[in-house]
Write a protein that holds these residues in place. Structure first.
Motif, PDB file in Angstrom:
ATOM      1  N   TYR A 174       0.818  -1.215   0.000  1.00 22.78           N
ATOM      2  CA  TYR A 174       0.000   0.000   0.000  1.00 22.78           C
ATOM      3  C   TYR A 174       0.850   1.262   0.000  1.00 22.78           C
ATOM      4  O   TYR A 174       0.337   2.367  -0.021  1.00 22.78           O
ATOM      5  CB  TYR A 174      -0.936   0.024   1.224  1.00 22.78           C
ATOM      6  CG  TYR A 174      -0.200  -0.176   2.532  1.00 22.78           C
ATOM      7  CD1 TYR A 174       0.493   0.864   3.128  1.00 22.78           C
ATOM      8  CD2 TYR A 174      -0.190  -1.420   3.160  1.00 22.78           C
ATOM      9  CE1 TYR A 174       1.175   0.682   4.310  1.00 22.78           C
ATOM     10  CE2 TYR A 174       0.489  -1.616   4.338  1.00 22.78           C
ATOM     11  CZ  TYR A 174       1.175  -0.555   4.915  1.00 22.78           C
ATOM     12  OH  TYR A 174       1.858  -0.750   6.079  1.00 22.78           O
ATOM     13  N   GLY A 195      10.456   7.937   7.065  1.00 24.33           N
ATOM     14  CA  GLY A 195      11.129   7.656   5.793  1.00 24.33           C
ATOM     15  C   GLY A 195      10.116   7.182   4.760  1.00 24.33           C
ATOM     16  O   GLY A 195       8.925   7.487   4.881  1.00 24.33           O
ATOM     17  N   GLY A 196      10.535   6.377   3.886  1.00 25.53           N
ATOM     18  CA  GLY A 196      11.503   5.311   3.894  1.00 25.53           C
ATOM     19  C   GLY A 196      11.662   4.725   5.301  1.00 25.53           C
ATOM     20  O   GLY A 196      10.811   4.892   6.151  1.00 25.53           O
ATOM     21  N   GLU A 197      12.698   4.001   5.488  1.00 20.39           N
ATOM     22  CA  GLU A 197      12.962   3.452   6.803  1.00 20.39           C
ATOM     23  C   GLU A 197      14.078   4.274   7.459  1.00 20.39           C
ATOM     24  O   GLU A 197      15.240   4.176   7.058  1.00 20.39           O
ATOM     25  CB  GLU A 197      13.344   1.962   6.682  1.00 20.39           C
ATOM     26  CG  GLU A 197      13.778   1.318   7.973  1.00 20.39           C
ATOM     27  CD  GLU A 197      12.852   1.623   9.151  1.00 20.39           C
ATOM     28  OE1 GLU A 197      11.616   1.591   9.010  1.00 20.39           O
ATOM     29  OE2 GLU A 197      13.389   1.928  10.240  1.00 20.39           O
ATOM     30  N   THR A 227       9.215   6.813  13.410  1.00 25.02           N
ATOM     31  CA  THR A 227       8.276   5.820  12.891  1.00 25.02           C
ATOM     32  C   THR A 227       9.094   4.838  12.074  1.00 25.02           C
ATOM     33  O   THR A 227       9.815   5.234  11.163  1.00 25.02           O
ATOM     34  CB  THR A 227       7.202   6.497  12.009  1.00 25.02           C
ATOM     35  OG1 THR A 227       6.435   7.368  12.838  1.00 25.02           O
ATOM     36  CG2 THR A 227       6.261   5.475  11.409  1.00 25.02           C
ATOM     37  N   THR A 228       9.006   3.576  12.427  1.00 25.51           N
ATOM     38  CA  THR A 228       9.900   2.578  11.832  1.00 25.51           C
ATOM     39  C   THR A 228       9.138   1.294  11.508  1.00 25.51           C
ATOM     40  O   THR A 228       8.096   1.026  12.114  1.00 25.51           O
ATOM     41  CB  THR A 228      11.054   2.257  12.815  1.00 25.51           C
ATOM     42  OG1 THR A 228      11.770   1.109  12.345  1.00 25.51           O
ATOM     43  CG2 THR A 228      10.564   1.963  14.230  1.00 25.51           C
ATOM     44  N   SER A 252       5.357   0.100  12.527  1.00 26.01           N
ATOM     45  CA  SER A 252       4.312  -0.286  11.580  1.00 26.01           C
ATOM     46  C   SER A 252       4.280  -1.798  11.467  1.00 26.01           C
ATOM     47  O   SER A 252       5.300  -2.413  11.164  1.00 26.01           O
ATOM     48  CB  SER A 252       4.601   0.320  10.201  1.00 26.01           C
ATOM     49  OG  SER A 252       4.777   1.711  10.343  1.00 26.01           O
ATOM     50  N   VAL A 311      -2.142  -0.723   9.363  1.00 22.19           N
ATOM     51  CA  VAL A 311      -3.012  -0.249   8.282  1.00 22.19           C
ATOM     52  C   VAL A 311      -3.960  -1.392   7.946  1.00 22.19           C
ATOM     53  O   VAL A 311      -3.514  -2.488   7.600  1.00 22.19           O
ATOM     54  CB  VAL A 311      -2.195   0.164   7.031  1.00 22.19           C
ATOM     55  CG1 VAL A 311      -3.120   0.565   5.888  1.00 22.19           C
ATOM     56  CG2 VAL A 311      -1.240   1.307   7.363  1.00 22.19           C
ATOM     57  N   ASP A 359      -6.703   2.883   5.609  1.00 17.65           N
ATOM     58  CA  ASP A 359      -5.843   2.880   4.423  1.00 17.65           C
ATOM     59  C   ASP A 359      -6.128   4.129   3.587  1.00 17.65           C
ATOM     60  O   ASP A 359      -7.276   4.386   3.213  1.00 17.65           O
ATOM     61  CB  ASP A 359      -6.158   1.606   3.623  1.00 17.65           C
ATOM     62  CG  ASP A 359      -5.245   1.421   2.440  1.00 17.65           C
ATOM     63  OD1 ASP A 359      -4.120   1.959   2.454  1.00 17.65           O
ATOM     64  OD2 ASP A 359      -5.660   0.724   1.494  1.00 17.65           O
ATOM     65  N   MET A 360      -5.086   4.893   3.311  1.00 18.04           N
ATOM     66  CA  MET A 360      -5.279   6.113   2.525  1.00 18.04           C
ATOM     67  C   MET A 360      -4.930   5.862   1.059  1.00 18.04           C
ATOM     68  O   MET A 360      -4.047   5.059   0.763  1.00 18.04           O
ATOM     69  CB  MET A 360      -4.411   7.233   3.085  1.00 18.04           C
ATOM     70  CG  MET A 360      -4.911   7.763   4.403  1.00 18.04           C
ATOM     71  SD  MET A 360      -3.916   9.136   4.994  1.00 18.04           S
ATOM     72  CE  MET A 360      -2.502   8.296   5.624  1.00 18.04           C
TER      73      MET A 360
HETATM   74  N1  SAM Z   1       9.356   2.763   7.236  1.00 18.18           N
HETATM   75  C1  SAM Z   1       8.679   3.369   8.321  1.00 18.18           C
HETATM   76  C2  SAM Z   1       7.496   2.530   8.740  1.00 18.18           C
HETATM   77  O1  SAM Z   1       7.297   1.465   8.185  1.00 18.18           O
HETATM   78  O2  SAM Z   1       6.811   2.952   9.653  1.00 18.18           O
HETATM   79  C3  SAM Z   1       8.277   4.821   8.120  1.00 18.18           C
HETATM   80  C4  SAM Z   1       7.686   5.224   6.815  1.00 18.18           C
HETATM   81  S1  SAM Z   1       6.044   4.686   6.497  1.00 18.18           S
HETATM   82  C5  SAM Z   1       5.732   5.492   4.959  1.00 18.18           C
HETATM   83  C6  SAM Z   1       5.144   5.650   7.658  1.00 18.18           C
HETATM   84  C7  SAM Z   1       3.743   5.208   7.933  1.00 18.18           C
HETATM   85  O3  SAM Z   1       2.957   5.422   6.794  1.00 18.18           O
HETATM   86  C8  SAM Z   1       3.600   3.746   8.296  1.00 18.18           C
HETATM   87  O4  SAM Z   1       2.936   3.632   9.537  1.00 18.18           O
HETATM   88  C9  SAM Z   1       2.738   3.196   7.189  1.00 18.18           C
HETATM   89  O5  SAM Z   1       1.905   2.165   7.632  1.00 18.18           O
HETATM   90  C10 SAM Z   1       1.964   4.430   6.783  1.00 18.18           C
HETATM   91  N2  SAM Z   1       1.378   4.323   5.451  1.00 18.18           N
HETATM   92  C11 SAM Z   1       2.024   4.125   4.277  1.00 18.18           C
HETATM   93  N3  SAM Z   1       1.135   4.053   3.260  1.00 18.18           N
HETATM   94  C12 SAM Z   1      -0.100   4.231   3.810  1.00 18.18           C
HETATM   95  C13 SAM Z   1      -1.426   4.264   3.287  1.00 18.18           C
HETATM   96  N4  SAM Z   1      -1.677   4.098   1.982  1.00 18.18           N
HETATM   97  N5  SAM Z   1      -2.445   4.473   4.166  1.00 18.18           N
HETATM   98  C14 SAM Z   1      -2.215   4.628   5.478  1.00 18.18           C
HETATM   99  N6  SAM Z   1      -0.986   4.609   6.031  1.00 18.18           N
HETATM  100  C15 SAM Z   1       0.056   4.412   5.209  1.00 18.18           C
END
Ligand code: SAM
Length: 326
Positions: free
Chosen positions: A29, A68-70, A96-97, A120, A161, A190-191
């Motif tokens: 996603y 990030g990214g991570e 946020t990792t 996550s 999510v 979910d966005m």
């Molecule tokens: N890699 C890190 C992680 O996994 O948390 C940080 C980056 S990640 C882009 C940050 C957050 O965005 C995560 O909690 C992820 O679940 C959320 N995220 C990414 N795509 C999303 C979506 N389509 N809808 C809702 N949350 C989303």
């Protein structure tokens, strides 16, 4: 201490910075397989990030989140955390990792000055983890969560999510973890970003999740509302952990928005769901002094829009979540 408000009388005190667009997972996603990374030179250096944080701290930002990214993949991330921890005015540093590197890094992150982590995690099943993230690392994440709790990167919040037909059958198992393991679980709608945008109907509403997990017992509203976090928290009787609901789609919380974002390529992003950005990196690299950068930051705050309009047909953002940082 300085205080800054946007045009809708919201106090802005929180800066989220995407420090890399690299990730060691590839969640369905969040990222297309075809994702092209930014050239290294297009990502902000630690000195540039620190400069921005210094300026924003003097404007009223006291809370910083690395994403990030991570973020834990970025080489020498503890150096950046130390720089932020030594910035006057910053009293809360979080990350946020995806949790895969937490077991290895939790102690050094804590020692550098990181206060807490959000992890996550969308499933507790090994094969499903691989389907969703395209990697086989569930064990690392579970070990990382336990270690982060032991080391005191707390509260550790688990962000799930929820996607219909993919992992929504696990919402009760996640809720049970708040009772058996003291987890703080947050369900996120979910966005419609990137690949997610093509799968309409996959989103499960916070309301539906709440109704489903009530099978474990009555939910008691929990906590004083500290800060302007987006989640609504509850607790099952006797549980040491909490459940939280983040509902950007069905019940937006834009009226409590307190944040600015900086993308991995150094743009200021006033709203997560709006691709209008201000190129801070270009200004910095063209020699802008601190006053000029402060003016750009103020412009970003003032230009924050009142709310998103996804429910009224607004297009999903084009920039990948990996660059924006969520
Ligand atoms: N890699 C890190 C992680 O996994 O948390 C940080 C980056 S990640 C882009 C940050 C957050 O965005 C995560 O909690 C992820 O679940 C959320 N995220 C990414 N795509 C999303 C979506 N389509 N809808 C809702 N949350 C989303």
């Amino acid at each position: 201490m300085a205080v800054i408000y946007d045009s809708w009388h919201r106090q802005i005190n929180y800066l989220r910075i995407s420090i890399t667009d690299h990730c060691n997972l590839n969640c369905v996603y969040c990222s297309d397989r075809s994702f092209t990374h930014l050239p290294r030179t297009e990502v902000l250096t630690y000195e540039e990030i620190h400069r921005i944080i210094n300026i924003t701290a003097a404007m009223g930002i006291n809370k910083v989140r690395l994403t990030g990214g991570e973020p834990l993949l970025r080489p020498d991330v503890t150096k950046l955390i130390r720089m932020i921890a030594n910035t006057p005015g910053i009293d809360d540093i979080a990350a946020t990792t995806n949790g895969t590197l937490l077991f290895k890094m939790a102690a050094e992150l804590k020692a550098a000055g990181l206060h807490r982590v959000n992890v996550s995690l969308d499933t507790l099943k090994t094969d499903r983890f691989e389907e969703i993230t395209r990697h086989n690392k569930l064990e690392e994440v579970i070990a990382g969560i336990a270690k982060a709790n032991r080391i005191g990167l707390v509260p550790v919040k688990i962000n799930m999510v929820v996607m219909r037909g993919k992992n929504d059958d696990e919402v009760i198992e996640f809720a049970r973890k708040t009772i058996t393991d003291g987890w703080n679980v947050r369900y996120i709608e979910d966005m419609p970003f990137g690949c997610s945008a093509n799968e309409a109907g996959k989103m499960v509403s916070a309301h539906e999740i709440q109704e489903r997990i009530k099978i474990l017992g009555p939910l008691e509203p929990w906590g004083t509302k500290k800060g302007n976090g987006p989640a609504k928290y509850f607790r099952f009787p006797g549980a040491t952990g909490t459940v939280g609901f983040i509902s950007p789609i069905t019940e937006h919380f834009c009226n409590t928005c307190n944040r600015l974002r900086i993308t991995a390529d150094g743009h200021l992003r006033p709203c997560l769901l709006d691709d209008d950005e201000i190129d801070l990196k270009k200004a910095m690299r063209n020699g802008a002094n601190d006053d000029a950068l402060r003016a750009l930051l103020q412009q970003a705050v003032v230009s924050k829009r009142e709310r998103h309009h996804l429910n009224e047909g607004e297009r999903a953002p084009e920039k990948p979540m990996r660059q924006i940082g969520g």
